[in-house]
Design an enzyme around this catalytic site. Sequence first.
Site, mmCIF file in Angstrom:
data_model
loop_
_atom_site.group_PDB
_atom_site.id
_atom_site.type_symbol
_atom_site.label_atom_id
_atom_site.label_comp_id
_atom_site.label_asym_id
_atom_site.label_seq_id
_atom_site.Cartn_x
_atom_site.Cartn_y
_atom_site.Cartn_z
ATOM 1 C CB SER A 1 -0.961 0.018 1.201
ATOM 2 O OG SER A 1 -2.048 -0.844 0.971
ATOM 3 C CB SER B 1 -4.268 1.845 3.786
ATOM 4 O OG SER B 1 -3.441 1.494 2.698
ATOM 5 C CE LYS C 1 -4.537 1.943 -0.626
ATOM 6 N NZ LYS C 1 -3.927 0.616 -0.484
#
Length: 489
Positions: A78, A142, A81
Amino acid sequence: MKQKMFFVKISTILLLSSALFGLFVPKTAHAEDIVDITRAAGYTVNGIYRPKASIIIDATNGNVLWEDNPDLPWSPASTSKMMTVYLAFEAMEQGKFNLDTTITATETHAKISRIHALSNNKIVAGVDYPIRELLSMIIVPSSNVATVMLANLISNNDEAAFVQMMNDKCAELGMSNSMFYNCSGAQISSFQGYYAPIGIDPNADNQSSARDLSIMTYNMLKKYPEILEYTKSPVVTVMSGTPYAETFETYNHSLEGAMYSFQGMDGLKTGSSPTANFNYIGTAKRGDTSLIEVILGAGNWADQAGEHERHPFGNAILERAFSTYEYKKLLSKGSNQIDGKEISLAQDFYGVVPKNSTPKFTLENNQLLLNNGLAQVSEKIPAQSVEYTEKQPSQGSNNNKKETTKKENTTMTDSELPIIEYVVSAMVAILGGIFMVLTPMTRRPAHGRRARHSTGMRPLFLLGLILLASGITLGVLSWQMGTWFPFQF
């Protein structure tokens, strides 16, 4: 006996030569094991949680202060991102939308938000979500659905085109070990068909490295430092004052006020997955010194304790970096004496140096070089530059001076190293070693019955010993002082 003495001399010379040439090895960004550093910092850690890769860089100049397997290919999970966030701020800079622009959630978005295998937040179809709220959803809990919503806005709902934008940005920034296959770090197949970029392997993992993620973060914070406003709080509430408000605690447990609170920590993003284990990018500032660190592959996905255990490692090496280095003003604007020459700087000159050290500079090839022994994290991130004027006496007059304005480019090059000095030192030492090996020990002339047992050294052997010691001394001086040889080739 002679054979024994021969081997003693050979062993001595080899040991001394190893010590001498060890001086010529370029300084590395670390020399200790990350587990040992973490334990020495007071944390109780198990080696099974050791990160697979890590790096710390100076956030102002891009100097590498610590590295351990920085180019190891790894799934960023993540932390991917943050590339989507980067492209969002770039799009806002280009005037495509702003923080108050809203995205109306669709039923597809709502369905993605209900996929329990993905990290998410609640999204309700028909509700308008401002960009500023989506950014908080992406960075703190997230949220995968918020990431997809933002990516689709940037690319006009062309999911594959957005992935290409991510990879184009990697190439632009010099992230040579990175390849993105999705916008969020979760495999396309995990979205159950609700997010499906055309022509991209649905089971492919994003790939990056500690170095590349630090390069991304460096460039992002240089251009958009306001991102830290979204990353610095351990607890955030999104859509406050609406029926859709939600409160989230950060996964970045090193933020001030969190479980592993670290002084000065103000961001940035965590990530975890079955293939990545536990990653995080941290940013911290103390005084004028700002640092970026990346931790990849801590622990094992099967043991969720890795979510917490990654932080002691990160805190320990970050504390070591803050304790060892500092960013400060090295030269003041105006007149300065460097290598016996008078130069005038158009502005103050700053850089990263070891604490309690005297900065060393070199004027070479029309450049003012800072010899701090630290590499740049990327060739595309040059060291700071400053204009200076060098004053030189003109022939036939002590009063008239010729001024030449030059532009500094302080990218570190091999010419900064005292190579000639090292070669001279090595030659002197080797010559001494040859004398010592080829000159056998001898006896003093006999004067009496017991005199033949008294030994001494021939002058040539003594000369060899002196030359070897001189070579080692010159090597140490070269390592400490830099260039000293009067001629350059």
